[in-house]
Design a protein around this motif. Structure first.
Motif, mmCIF file in Angstrom:
data_model
loop_
_atom_site.group_PDB
_atom_site.id
_atom_site.type_symbol
_atom_site.label_atom_id
_atom_site.label_comp_id
_atom_site.label_asym_id
_atom_site.label_seq_id
_atom_site.Cartn_x
_atom_site.Cartn_y
_atom_site.Cartn_z
ATOM 1 N N LYS A 1 18.595 -17.003 18.938
ATOM 2 C CA LYS A 1 18.641 -15.896 17.966
ATOM 3 C C LYS A 1 18.462 -14.276 18.218
ATOM 4 O O LYS A 1 18.516 -13.808 17.818
ATOM 5 N N ILE A 2 17.572 -14.324 19.789
ATOM 6 C CA ILE A 2 17.942 -13.294 19.910
ATOM 7 C C ILE A 2 19.111 -12.808 21.015
ATOM 8 O O ILE A 2 19.505 -11.241 20.493
ATOM 9 N N LEU A 3 20.588 -13.144 21.293
ATOM 10 C CA LEU A 3 21.577 -12.799 20.958
ATOM 11 C C LEU A 3 22.128 -12.559 20.013
ATOM 12 O O LEU A 3 22.966 -12.162 20.036
ATOM 13 N N SER A 4 22.499 -13.783 18.836
ATOM 14 C CA SER A 4 22.420 -13.582 17.907
ATOM 15 C C SER A 4 22.446 -11.876 17.031
ATOM 16 O O SER A 4 23.245 -11.457 16.831
ATOM 17 N N ASP A 5 21.127 -11.294 17.687
ATOM 18 C CA ASP A 5 20.843 -10.444 17.216
ATOM 19 C C ASP A 5 21.252 -8.974 18.191
ATOM 20 O O ASP A 5 22.089 -8.104 17.525
ATOM 21 N N LEU A 6 21.315 -9.310 19.102
ATOM 22 C CA LEU A 6 22.201 -8.695 20.485
ATOM 23 C C LEU A 6 23.465 -8.316 20.038
ATOM 24 O O LEU A 6 23.503 -7.150 19.502
#
Length: 144
Positions: free
Chosen positions: A58-63
């Motif tokens: 999820k963090i990488l998708s936010d990034l």
């Protein structure tokens, strides 16, 4: 924004740490060496990794979303700059493309009068069509 407070995060150099504070732009993690502050979510690209794999994804998708938004803003800004440059270029062409006319009262002439070179100190000048008498000047015999 994903809530990462109290989650375990692994850093390449400092090992495991717990998230103590988080905002939209940064994250503070307490490691054994102390509390460190990182940009969120940019730090997860190279330095940080979440112990929970689903949160990491999820963090990488936010990034990825944030990078996409920044690139769109950059493109929009470049387009606006191009438009303003074109506007200024068009205005400059319009102004410089017109033929400038000056009113007659702004024209000045500088005329040096001489006696035709009859005096030793005079500047030699001979005009075939213009004579000193035609300008209301004294003849060369009575000059200076």
């Amino acid at each position: 924004m994903i809530n990462l407070k109290n989650e375990q995060i692994k850093h390449k150099s400092w090992g495991l740490g717990d998230v103590v504070e988080q905002t939209d732009t940064y994250i503070k993690i307490e490691f054994s060496v102390g509390i460190k502050q990182f940009q969120y979510p940019e730090a997860f690209e190279n330095f940080l990794k979440c112990s929970d794999t689903q949160l990491q994804e999820k963090i990488l998708s936010d990034l990825a979303d944030k990078k996409q938004q920044e690139s769109e803003k950059k493109i929009k800004l470049q387009e606006e700059r191009r438009k303003t440059v074109k506007t200024y270029e068009h205005a400059a062409k319009t102004v410089s493309g017109k033929k400038k006319t000056y009113p007659k009262e702004n024209i000045a002439f500088k005329c040096n009068f001489c006696n035709g070179g009859s005096n030793e100190n005079g500047i030699p000048f001979r005009a075939s069509r213009i004579s000193n008498a035609s300008h209301g000047r004294a003849s060369s015999s009575s000059a200076r």
